[in-house]
Design an enzyme around this catalytic site. Sequence first.
Site, mmCIF file in Angstrom:
data_model
loop_
_atom_site.group_PDB
_atom_site.id
_atom_site.type_symbol
_atom_site.label_atom_id
_atom_site.label_comp_id
_atom_site.label_asym_id
_atom_site.label_seq_id
_atom_site.Cartn_x
_atom_site.Cartn_y
_atom_site.Cartn_z
ATOM 1 N N PRO A 9 -8.454 10.577 -4.239
ATOM 2 C CG PRO A 9 -9.650 11.287 -2.376
ATOM 3 C CD PRO A 9 -9.824 10.866 -3.800
ATOM 4 C CG ASN A 10 -4.686 10.814 0.214
ATOM 5 O OD1 ASN A 10 -3.858 11.722 0.260
ATOM 6 N ND2 ASN A 10 -5.844 10.876 0.834
ATOM 7 N NE ARG A 17 2.182 7.354 6.018
ATOM 8 C CZ ARG A 17 0.917 7.654 6.344
ATOM 9 N NH1 ARG A 17 0.261 8.577 5.670
ATOM 10 N NH2 ARG A 17 0.296 7.031 7.323
ATOM 11 C CE1 TYR A 22 -5.356 1.183 0.093
ATOM 12 C CE2 TYR A 22 -3.897 2.397 1.575
ATOM 13 C CZ TYR A 22 -5.170 2.068 1.153
ATOM 14 O OH TYR A 22 -6.262 2.604 1.772
ATOM 15 C CG ASN A 73 -9.703 3.273 -6.073
ATOM 16 O OD1 ASN A 73 -10.445 3.688 -5.164
ATOM 17 N ND2 ASN A 73 -8.645 2.518 -5.831
ATOM 18 C CB ALA A 76 -11.202 8.921 1.287
ATOM 19 C CG HIS A 79 -15.629 4.975 2.336
ATOM 20 N ND1 HIS A 79 -16.033 3.746 1.859
ATOM 21 C CD2 HIS A 79 -14.269 4.992 2.220
ATOM 22 C CE1 HIS A 79 -14.955 3.041 1.496
ATOM 23 N NE2 HIS A 79 -13.878 3.785 1.701
ATOM 24 C CG ASP A 86 -26.268 13.122 -7.086
ATOM 25 O OD1 ASP A 86 -26.866 12.039 -6.944
ATOM 26 O OD2 ASP A 86 -26.467 14.104 -6.344
ATOM 27 C CD GLU A 97 -17.383 1.024 -5.454
ATOM 28 O OE1 GLU A 97 -18.590 0.829 -5.726
ATOM 29 O OE2 GLU A 97 -16.971 1.179 -4.288
ATOM 30 C CG HIS A 99 -12.542 -0.028 -3.546
ATOM 31 N ND1 HIS A 99 -12.351 1.301 -3.261
ATOM 32 C CD2 HIS A 99 -13.861 -0.170 -3.809
ATOM 33 C CE1 HIS A 99 -13.508 1.934 -3.336
ATOM 34 N NE2 HIS A 99 -14.448 1.059 -3.672
ATOM 35 C CB ILE A 100 -5.804 -1.253 -4.050
ATOM 36 C CG1 ILE A 100 -5.590 -0.441 -5.338
ATOM 37 C CG2 ILE A 100 -4.557 -2.080 -3.703
ATOM 38 C CD1 ILE A 100 -4.618 0.706 -5.193
ATOM 39 C CB SER A 101 -7.646 -2.445 0.564
ATOM 40 O OG SER A 101 -8.562 -1.363 0.642
ATOM 41 N NE ARG A 106 -8.381 -0.674 4.854
ATOM 42 C CZ ARG A 106 -7.874 0.374 4.185
ATOM 43 N NH1 ARG A 106 -8.070 0.479 2.865
ATOM 44 N NH2 ARG A 106 -7.180 1.296 4.822
ATOM 45 N NE ARG A 110 -10.459 2.454 5.564
ATOM 46 C CZ ARG A 110 -9.823 3.568 5.177
ATOM 47 N NH1 ARG A 110 -10.067 4.108 4.009
ATOM 48 N NH2 ARG A 110 -8.929 4.137 5.973
HETATM 49 O O1 CA2 Z 1 -8.565 0.098 -1.437
HETATM 50 C C1 CA2 Z 1 -8.766 1.099 -2.126
HETATM 51 O O2 CA2 Z 1 -8.459 1.175 -3.318
HETATM 52 C C2 CA2 Z 1 -9.347 2.364 -1.462
HETATM 53 O O3 CA2 Z 1 -10.205 2.981 -2.410
HETATM 54 C C3 CA2 Z 1 -8.156 3.243 -1.135
HETATM 55 C C4 CA2 Z 1 -8.534 4.511 -0.384
HETATM 56 C C5 CA2 Z 1 -9.398 4.175 0.838
HETATM 57 O O4 CA2 Z 1 -9.850 5.380 1.435
HETATM 58 C C6 CA2 Z 1 -10.599 3.321 0.457
HETATM 59 O O5 CA2 Z 1 -11.309 3.003 1.634
HETATM 60 C C7 CA2 Z 1 -10.166 2.039 -0.229
HETATM 61 C C8 CA2 Z 1 -7.270 5.241 0.110
HETATM 62 C C9 CA2 Z 1 -6.296 5.566 -0.978
HETATM 63 C C10 CA2 Z 1 -5.072 6.163 -0.336
HETATM 64 O O6 CA2 Z 1 -3.975 5.367 -0.639
HETATM 65 C C11 CA2 Z 1 -2.851 5.532 0.110
HETATM 66 C C12 CA2 Z 1 -1.706 5.021 -0.439
HETATM 67 C C13 CA2 Z 1 -0.517 5.124 0.245
HETATM 68 C C14 CA2 Z 1 -0.475 5.752 1.476
HETATM 69 C C15 CA2 Z 1 -1.623 6.257 2.018
HETATM 70 C C16 CA2 Z 1 -2.826 6.163 1.329
#
Ligand code: CA2
Length: 147
Positions: A9-10, A17, A22, A73, A76, A79, A86, A97, A99-101, A106, A110
């Site tokens: 998601p997102n 944003r 990111y 990836n 959210a 977590h 499963d 797995e 993750h960008i960040s 954080r 997370r």
């Molecule tokens: O760092 C990552 O790749 C995450 O999986 C990104 C998720 C976050 O919930 C994880 O804790 C770490 C969030 C992805 C949403 O990305 C956005 C991008 C632009 C604006 C808002 C959210």
Amino acid sequence: MKLLILNGPNLNMLGIREPEIYGNRTYNDLCKLIEDHAQEIGVEAEIRQSNHEGVLVDWIQEARGKFDGIVLNPAAYTHTSVALLDAVLAAGVPTVEVHISDPDQREPFRRVSYLRRACVACVKGKGFAGYPEAIDELKLRIERINS
Ligand code: CA2
């Protein structure tokens, strides 16, 4: 070798944003980077993104017998989601797995990953470059399994 690259998601909002976390590049830029890398190393990569947990569960299940590995990836859902955990366990497809960040650096909520125990590796905190790294790691592991 066929790899499924799944984004939760997102992640379609990348570049729109939170550039301080990111970066400025968009989701399309990320897809292009993955496609170029896959082509370079001679693997087939199918990239999908969904904001819906059940859709991600369906895609992970679908990977069984159809893909050699998954780069995931879970965003959210990392977590929160026992359902995704499963699904990865049930599919039995080697999964990395990514993750960008670095979620461990954080907010405390997370720091828990429900998926980590089902994955063969985790690449985090490397920005978009984490995806090619995850693909390379997965390719190595699949080659090792098949040799
Ligand atoms: O760092 C990552 O790749 C995450 O999986 C990104 C998720 C976050 O919930 C994880 O804790 C770490 C969030 C992805 C949403 O990305 C956005 C991008 C632009 C604006 C808002 C959210």
